[in-house]
Design a protein around this motif. Structure first.
Motif, short mmCIF file in Angstrom:
data_model
loop_
_atom_site.label_atom_id
_atom_site.label_comp_id
_atom_site.label_asym_id
_atom_site.label_seq_id
_atom_site.Cartn_x
_atom_site.Cartn_y
_atom_site.Cartn_z
N VAL A 34 0.84 -1.20 0.00
CA VAL A 34 0.00 0.00 0.00
C VAL A 34 0.87 1.25 0.00
N GLY A 35 1.94 1.22 0.80
CA GLY A 35 2.85 2.35 0.86
C GLY A 35 3.60 2.56 -0.44
N MET A 36 4.03 1.48 -1.07
CA MET A 36 4.72 1.59 -2.36
C MET A 36 3.78 2.14 -3.43
N ASP A 37 2.54 1.67 -3.42
CA ASP A 37 1.55 2.18 -4.37
C ASP A 37 1.33 3.68 -4.17
N ALA A 38 1.30 4.11 -2.91
CA ALA A 38 1.11 5.54 -2.61
C ALA A 38 2.31 6.36 -3.11
N LEU A 39 3.52 5.84 -2.95
CA LEU A 39 4.70 6.53 -3.45
C LEU A 39 4.66 6.65 -4.97
N GLU A 40 4.28 5.57 -5.64
CA GLU A 40 4.18 5.59 -7.11
C GLU A 40 3.09 6.58 -7.57
N ASN A 41 1.96 6.59 -6.86
CA ASN A 41 0.88 7.53 -7.21
C ASN A 41 1.33 8.97 -7.01
N GLU A 42 2.07 9.22 -5.95
CA GLU A 42 2.59 10.56 -5.69
C GLU A 42 3.54 10.97 -6.82
N LYS A 43 4.40 10.04 -7.25
CA LYS A 43 5.33 10.33 -8.34
C LYS A 43 4.58 10.66 -9.62
N ASN A 44 3.57 9.85 -9.95
CA ASN A 44 2.79 10.08 -11.16
C ASN A 44 2.05 11.42 -11.11
N ALA A 45 1.55 11.78 -9.94
CA ALA A 45 0.85 13.06 -9.78
C ALA A 45 1.81 14.24 -9.98
N GLY A 118 6.02 1.83 6.93
CA GLY A 118 7.20 2.58 6.53
C GLY A 118 7.10 4.04 6.93
N VAL A 119 8.24 4.72 6.89
CA VAL A 119 8.29 6.11 7.35
C VAL A 119 7.41 7.04 6.51
N ASP A 120 7.29 6.75 5.22
CA ASP A 120 6.46 7.61 4.37
C ASP A 120 4.97 7.35 4.55
N GLU A 121 4.61 6.18 5.06
CA GLU A 121 3.20 5.83 5.27
C GLU A 121 2.68 6.29 6.63
N ALA A 122 3.57 6.51 7.56
CA ALA A 122 3.18 6.81 8.94
C ALA A 122 2.24 8.01 9.00
N ASN A 123 1.14 7.81 9.73
CA ASN A 123 0.15 8.87 9.91
C ASN A 123 -0.66 8.50 11.15
N ILE A 124 -0.33 9.10 12.26
CA ILE A 124 -0.94 8.72 13.53
C ILE A 124 -2.45 8.88 13.52
N SER A 125 -2.97 9.85 12.77
CA SER A 125 -4.42 10.04 12.72
C SER A 125 -5.12 8.87 12.02
N LYS A 126 -4.37 8.10 11.24
CA LYS A 126 -4.91 6.91 10.58
C LYS A 126 -4.47 5.63 11.29
#
Length: 166
Positions: A34-45, A118-126
């Motif tokens: 999920v974190g890797m997908d989010a990084l790839e989506n951020e890159k594409n955006a 992972g460090v990029d996925e961390a979000n305490i509110s979630k």
């Protein structure tokens, strides 16, 4: 050409790009899928946003493109160092990277759930905490029913592991 011969108005501003989430040297950059997908989506955006940059003038446009390129470079470096952990292959009876852990904190009857990510996925509110955070470090390798203690300046905080899920 020396910068001394350039008009002040023509000098390029160097964009200040905030750093990504801290990942200490020599620490493997573990991520969930999920974190890797989010990084790839951020890159594409970011790549897509370069194509639609609207600016008042060419200088502003160049500064914006430089800023996006700098962010992209940081992101590409993070993606290149990422190691996706297959959560299906994790030992299900222990708290490891990717685990969703239900905890009883101190004597509070209200249970809380956190996932070690992972460090990029961390979000305490979630409910997602970095695997390098102090809480994650004391929970690693613990089993259901075990307790972990986080030593704080004014008091110790006790975490009882109620459930582990992947």
């Amino acid at each position: 050409m020396s910068r001394g011969f350039v008009k002040e108005d023509d000098q390029e501003e160097i964009p200040i790009v905030p750093p990504r989430a801290d990942l200490p040297d020599r620490v493997t950059n573990y991520v969930t899928q999920v974190g890797m997908d989010a990084l790839e989506n951020e890159k594409n955006a970011l790549i897509a946003s370069k194509d639609i940059v609207e600016a008042i003038n060419e200088n502003e446009r160049r500064i914006t493109i430089n800023y996006i390129n700098a962010k992209l470079q940081l992101l590409k470096n993070r993606i290149a160092s990422a190691k996706v952990v297959d959560l299906e292959k994790q030992n299900k009876d222990r708290v490891l990277f990717g685990a969703k852990v239900t905890l009883k904190i101190n004597n509070d009857n209200k249970l809380q759930q956190f996932q070690l990510v992972g460090v990029d996925e961390a979000n305490i509110s979630k409910g997602k905490i970095s695997f390098i955070s102090p809480i994650a470090k004391i929970l690693i390798n613990k089993k259901e029913g075990e307790k972990a203690v986080l030593k704080l300046v004014k008091e110790d905080r006790s975490f009882e592991i109620i459930k582990i899920k992947y």
